[in-house]
Design a protein around this motif. Structure first.
Motif, short mmCIF file in Angstrom:
data_model
loop_
_atom_site.label_atom_id
_atom_site.label_comp_id
_atom_site.label_asym_id
_atom_site.label_seq_id
_atom_site.Cartn_x
_atom_site.Cartn_y
_atom_site.Cartn_z
N SER A 70 170.63 82.61 28.26
CA SER A 70 170.50 83.90 27.65
C SER A 70 171.38 84.64 27.14
O SER A 70 171.42 85.39 26.45
CB SER A 70 169.79 84.82 28.86
OG SER A 70 170.72 85.31 29.85
N THR A 96 160.49 89.56 31.28
CA THR A 96 160.59 88.55 30.07
C THR A 96 159.20 87.84 30.17
O THR A 96 158.16 88.20 31.01
CB THR A 96 161.44 87.20 30.68
OG1 THR A 96 161.28 86.26 29.73
CG2 THR A 96 160.82 86.59 32.21
N ARG A 97 158.81 87.25 28.89
CA ARG A 97 157.47 86.95 28.66
C ARG A 97 157.62 85.34 28.97
O ARG A 97 156.41 84.61 28.76
CB ARG A 97 157.02 87.14 27.15
CG ARG A 97 156.69 88.77 27.01
CD ARG A 97 155.66 89.08 27.80
NE ARG A 97 155.43 90.48 27.40
CZ ARG A 97 154.39 91.32 27.97
NH1 ARG A 97 153.62 90.75 28.57
NH2 ARG A 97 154.04 92.42 27.64
N ARG A 98 158.77 84.79 28.91
CA ARG A 98 158.99 83.47 29.19
C ARG A 98 158.59 83.01 30.79
O ARG A 98 159.30 83.34 31.63
CB ARG A 98 160.41 83.04 29.03
CG ARG A 98 160.82 81.51 29.00
CD ARG A 98 162.18 81.51 28.55
NE ARG A 98 162.73 80.03 28.24
CZ ARG A 98 163.17 79.50 29.31
NH1 ARG A 98 163.38 80.12 30.39
NH2 ARG A 98 163.36 77.92 29.37
N GLU A 99 157.64 82.21 30.68
CA GLU A 99 156.99 81.90 32.21
C GLU A 99 158.05 81.14 33.17
O GLU A 99 158.20 81.30 34.35
CB GLU A 99 155.78 80.91 32.22
CG GLU A 99 154.55 81.72 31.38
CD GLU A 99 153.47 80.76 31.59
OE1 GLU A 99 153.57 79.79 31.84
OE2 GLU A 99 152.39 81.24 31.06
N GLU A 100 158.91 80.32 32.48
CA GLU A 100 160.08 79.62 33.02
C GLU A 100 160.98 80.71 33.89
O GLU A 100 161.50 80.33 34.94
CB GLU A 100 160.63 78.41 32.38
CG GLU A 100 160.02 77.43 31.88
CD GLU A 100 159.16 77.86 30.51
OE1 GLU A 100 158.42 76.97 29.94
OE2 GLU A 100 158.97 78.97 30.24
N THR A 101 161.21 81.67 33.15
CA THR A 101 162.25 82.48 33.72
C THR A 101 161.74 83.32 34.89
O THR A 101 162.45 83.50 35.84
CB THR A 101 162.78 83.48 32.46
OG1 THR A 101 163.09 82.79 31.44
CG2 THR A 101 163.89 84.22 33.20
#
Length: 317
Positions: free
Chosen positions: A306, A275-280
């Motif tokens: 998701s 992922t590029r989503r930091e929170e994930t």
């Protein structure tokens, strides 16, 4: 011949020796948390008994005078009744001890059978893991026949080859796999949640080179480091530089995990490591480097967000 009051007094004497004094909860030694923040502390309950004083018996006040009179006037008769009380107590404890031992033997036999089965599974999957480690892309594909093909053509051949097999496969773009692999070097383990009809089953995934081994959390709790791999995702980076892709397929134990479940876990690898989503991705970092702060409910929430939760349909990579 005892009269009615003597019978009640004898019962009172017998009850004195059979009073139960509750339980004590003690943390069992030698048990450690295998997965910080997930495995609950375990306790063992021990029975605590002691011989009660005569004055503690609830019938004592009612029969105190008769007991004292019998003790002073007929000490032999008093001693005989005490002896009968001890004999009855020993018989009761003996029967209870026998039942307890029989129960322990039954439990031990069940545990022995479960451990035997798990060890057999461990040996089988260890052999499978060894064969997987020795398997190269050249043992699957004729490298000469694909040398002049484009990445798209190789991807199509790969997916067609595995479409009729009871396993999962994927073609991963080089940039995404580079991100996944680099993160696996610093965060080798993660907790995955597999949606089931009645909730979730947790699996531990651990990287070893380009392989990702999965085993259920229940196996980890039971067998620790000897827990067998129930699913192995095998990545082949041989064509990453030249063709811009990484090929993936899996070895799975059909007794414990289905192709649908394997696909769901494979999708979660991309979700959490690619992922590029930091929170994930922060969930992965927390699990590996700040386990005390990790909450498994955060994984469930991310799956729901998701679309990989219980309502998700099987999808390809």
């Amino acid at each position: 011949m005892l009269d009615e009051s003597d019978g009640k007094m004898a019962a009172a004497l017998l009850q004195m020796s059979c009073l139960y004094r509750g339980t004590l909860a003690v943390r069992a030694t030698g048990i450690r948390t295998l997965i910080p923040g997930i495995v609950p502390a375990q306790f063992r309950a021990f029975s605590v008994r002691r011989e009660p004083e005569v004055g503690e018996n609830p019938f004592y006040e009612k029969y105190r005078d008769k007991i004292q009179k019998l003790r002073s006037s007929k000490p032999k008769k008093y001693e005989a009744r005490l002896e009968n009380r001890h004999e009855a107590r020993r018989e009761a404890l003996g029967q209870s001890k026998q039942e307890e031992q029989e129960g322990e033997q039954e439990v031990k036999q069940q545990v022995k059978q479960q451990v035997k089965q798990q060890l057999e599974n461990t040996d089988r999957m260890a052999a499978s893991a060894a064969s997987t480690q020795n398997k190269t892309l050249g043992s699957i594909f004729n490298m000469e026949t694909i040398r002049d093909k484009t990445g798209e053509e190789i991807a199509a051949l790969w997916m067609k080859f595995y479409s009729t097999k009871d396993t999962v496969s994927a073609v991963i773009p080089a940039q995404i796999y580079e991100l996944i692999f680099s993160r696996s070097q610093t965060c080798q383990m993660f907790l995955y949640a597999l949606p089931q009809e009645d909730g979730y089953e947790f699996f531990v995934g651990q990287w070893s080179g380009h392989e990702l081994h999965f085993t259920s959390l229940a196996n980890v709790q039971t067998l620790g480091e000897n827990a067998p791999s129930q699913l192995i995702l095998c990545h082949y980076p041989d064509l990453k530089e030249e063709k811009g892709l990484v090929l993936m397929t899996a070895e799975l134990d059909p007794k414990f995990i289905t192709v649908h479940h394997a696909q769901c876990l494979a999708n979660q690898v991309k979700l959490f490591y690619g992922t590029r989503r930091e929170e994930t991705y922060r969930l992965v970092e927390t699990f590996n480097h700040r386990p005390a702060d990790f909450r498994h409910t955060s994984v469930l929430a991310e799956l729901e967000r998701s679309g990989l939760g219980p309502a998700a349909e099987p999808t390809g990579s």
